[in-house]
Design a protein around this motif. Structure first.
Motif, short mmCIF file in Angstrom:
data_model
loop_
_atom_site.label_atom_id
_atom_site.label_comp_id
_atom_site.label_asym_id
_atom_site.label_seq_id
_atom_site.Cartn_x
_atom_site.Cartn_y
_atom_site.Cartn_z
N ARG A 179 0.82 -1.22 0.00
CA ARG A 179 0.00 0.00 0.00
C ARG A 179 0.85 1.27 0.00
O ARG A 179 0.47 2.29 0.55
N GLN A 180 2.02 1.17 -0.60
CA GLN A 180 2.89 2.32 -0.78
C GLN A 180 3.32 2.36 -2.23
O GLN A 180 3.43 1.32 -2.87
N MET A 181 3.60 3.56 -2.69
CA MET A 181 4.10 3.70 -4.06
C MET A 181 5.52 3.13 -4.09
O MET A 181 6.37 3.55 -3.31
N PRO A 182 5.78 2.14 -4.94
CA PRO A 182 7.13 1.56 -4.97
C PRO A 182 8.15 2.55 -5.53
O PRO A 182 7.82 3.36 -6.38
N GLY A 183 9.36 2.48 -5.00
CA GLY A 183 10.42 3.34 -5.48
C GLY A 183 10.92 2.90 -6.84
O GLY A 183 10.95 1.70 -7.15
N VAL A 184 11.31 3.87 -7.66
CA VAL A 184 11.83 3.56 -8.99
C VAL A 184 13.18 2.88 -8.84
O VAL A 184 14.02 3.30 -8.04
N GLY A 185 13.39 1.81 -9.60
CA GLY A 185 14.66 1.10 -9.55
C GLY A 185 14.49 -0.38 -9.83
O GLY A 185 13.40 -0.86 -10.14
N ASN A 186 15.61 -1.08 -9.71
CA ASN A 186 15.63 -2.53 -9.96
C ASN A 186 15.96 -3.28 -8.69
O ASN A 186 16.74 -2.79 -7.86
N SER A 187 15.40 -4.47 -8.56
CA SER A 187 15.75 -5.35 -7.45
C SER A 187 15.56 -6.80 -7.90
O SER A 187 14.85 -7.07 -8.86
N THR A 188 16.22 -7.70 -7.20
CA THR A 188 16.10 -9.12 -7.50
C THR A 188 15.72 -9.85 -6.22
O THR A 188 16.31 -9.61 -5.16
N VAL A 189 14.73 -10.72 -6.33
CA VAL A 189 14.21 -11.45 -5.18
C VAL A 189 14.28 -12.94 -5.50
O VAL A 189 13.85 -13.37 -6.57
N PRO A 190 14.81 -13.76 -4.58
CA PRO A 190 14.79 -15.22 -4.83
C PRO A 190 13.37 -15.76 -4.65
O PRO A 190 12.59 -15.25 -3.86
N ARG A 218 3.04 3.87 -11.23
CA ARG A 218 4.35 3.31 -11.56
C ARG A 218 4.14 1.99 -12.29
O ARG A 218 3.23 1.22 -11.99
N ARG A 219 5.00 1.73 -13.25
CA ARG A 219 4.98 0.46 -13.98
C ARG A 219 5.94 -0.49 -13.30
O ARG A 219 7.09 -0.14 -13.02
N VAL A 220 5.45 -1.71 -13.01
CA VAL A 220 6.29 -2.71 -12.36
C VAL A 220 6.37 -3.93 -13.27
O VAL A 220 5.35 -4.53 -13.61
N ASP A 221 7.60 -4.27 -13.67
CA ASP A 221 7.86 -5.46 -14.49
C ASP A 221 8.49 -6.52 -13.60
O ASP A 221 9.47 -6.26 -12.91
N ALA A 222 7.94 -7.73 -13.65
CA ALA A 222 8.51 -8.87 -12.93
C ALA A 222 9.02 -9.86 -13.97
O ALA A 222 8.25 -10.41 -14.75
N LEU A 223 10.33 -10.04 -13.99
CA LEU A 223 10.99 -10.94 -14.95
C LEU A 223 11.51 -12.13 -14.17
O LEU A 223 12.37 -11.98 -13.30
N VAL A 224 10.97 -13.32 -14.44
CA VAL A 224 11.37 -14.53 -13.72
C VAL A 224 12.50 -15.20 -14.48
O VAL A 224 12.39 -15.45 -15.68
N LEU A 225 13.59 -15.50 -13.76
CA LEU A 225 14.78 -16.07 -14.37
C LEU A 225 15.13 -17.40 -13.73
O LEU A 225 14.98 -17.59 -12.53
N ASP A 226 15.60 -18.30 -14.58
CA ASP A 226 16.19 -19.56 -14.12
C ASP A 226 17.66 -19.46 -14.51
O ASP A 226 18.03 -19.78 -15.63
N GLY A 227 18.46 -18.99 -13.59
CA GLY A 227 19.85 -18.67 -13.91
C GLY A 227 19.86 -17.42 -14.77
O GLY A 227 19.45 -16.35 -14.35
N GLU A 228 20.31 -17.56 -16.01
CA GLU A 228 20.32 -16.44 -16.96
C GLU A 228 19.16 -16.48 -17.94
O GLU A 228 18.93 -15.55 -18.68
N GLN A 229 18.42 -17.58 -17.94
CA GLN A 229 17.34 -17.77 -18.91
C GLN A 229 16.03 -17.19 -18.40
O GLN A 229 15.59 -17.49 -17.29
N LEU A 251 14.32 -20.18 -8.35
CA LEU A 251 14.18 -19.19 -9.41
C LEU A 251 14.47 -17.82 -8.81
O LEU A 251 14.57 -17.67 -7.58
N SER A 252 14.58 -16.81 -9.63
CA SER A 252 14.73 -15.44 -9.13
C SER A 252 13.82 -14.53 -9.93
O SER A 252 13.54 -14.77 -11.11
N VAL A 253 13.34 -13.49 -9.25
CA VAL A 253 12.44 -12.53 -9.88
C VAL A 253 13.14 -11.18 -9.90
O VAL A 253 13.50 -10.64 -8.84
N ALA A 254 13.36 -10.64 -11.09
CA ALA A 254 13.95 -9.31 -11.24
C ALA A 254 12.80 -8.32 -11.38
O ALA A 254 12.03 -8.38 -12.33
N LEU A 255 12.66 -7.43 -10.39
CA LEU A 255 11.61 -6.41 -10.41
C LEU A 255 12.20 -5.11 -10.93
O LEU A 255 13.24 -4.66 -10.45
N ALA A 256 11.53 -4.52 -11.89
CA ALA A 256 11.94 -3.23 -12.44
C ALA A 256 10.77 -2.27 -12.29
O ALA A 256 9.71 -2.49 -12.86
#
Length: 129
Positions: free
Chosen positions: A72-83, A106-117, A91-96
């Protein structure tokens, strides 16, 4: 009355078998059919694994985006990675988080990665509460 029995050739018994060429042709046909079956089975196995990966990745992405909304807060602009571990797979989730033309969203992209894929990509828009 005439008999329909086949005529016998001198020096041959009444039994006739397959020739070597006929047997080799039959074996070739069976081998090709078996190879096609093995390839189809392999394709089905790969497809099932890919679908399983996508379901697990979708769960990870949706969980992270729900966490962003529940704060319930506006997310800060930036990138983060969460296992994220789903189904015993690490797996890991890269949030942008990116700004939008409207400062209330704000636009939030969640990119799920398996290693580099990359397996899955999910995007949402979060507004001020």
């Amino acid at each position: 009355m005439m008999s329909c029995a086949p005529a016998r050739r001198p020096g041959r018994s009444g039994l006739r078998g397959f020739t070597l060429v006929e047997v080799l042709v039959a074996l070739g046909i069976v081998a090709i059919a078996l190879m096609a079956g093995v390839q189809a089975t392999g394709a089905l196995t790969r497809h099932a694994q890919r679908q399983s990966d996508m379901v697990l990745a979708q769960l990870c992405a949706e969980n992270e985006l729900v966490k962003v909304r529940l704060t319930r807060q506006m997310p800060g602009v930036g990138n983060s990675t969460v296992p994220c571990e789903q189904g015993g797979r690490p797996l890991s989730v890269a949030l942008a988080v990116r700004p939008t033309p409207n400062p209330n969203f704000r636009r939030v992209d969640a990119l799920v990665l398996d290693g580099e894929q990359t397996i899955w990509n999910l995007t949402t828009v979060v507004g001020r509460y």
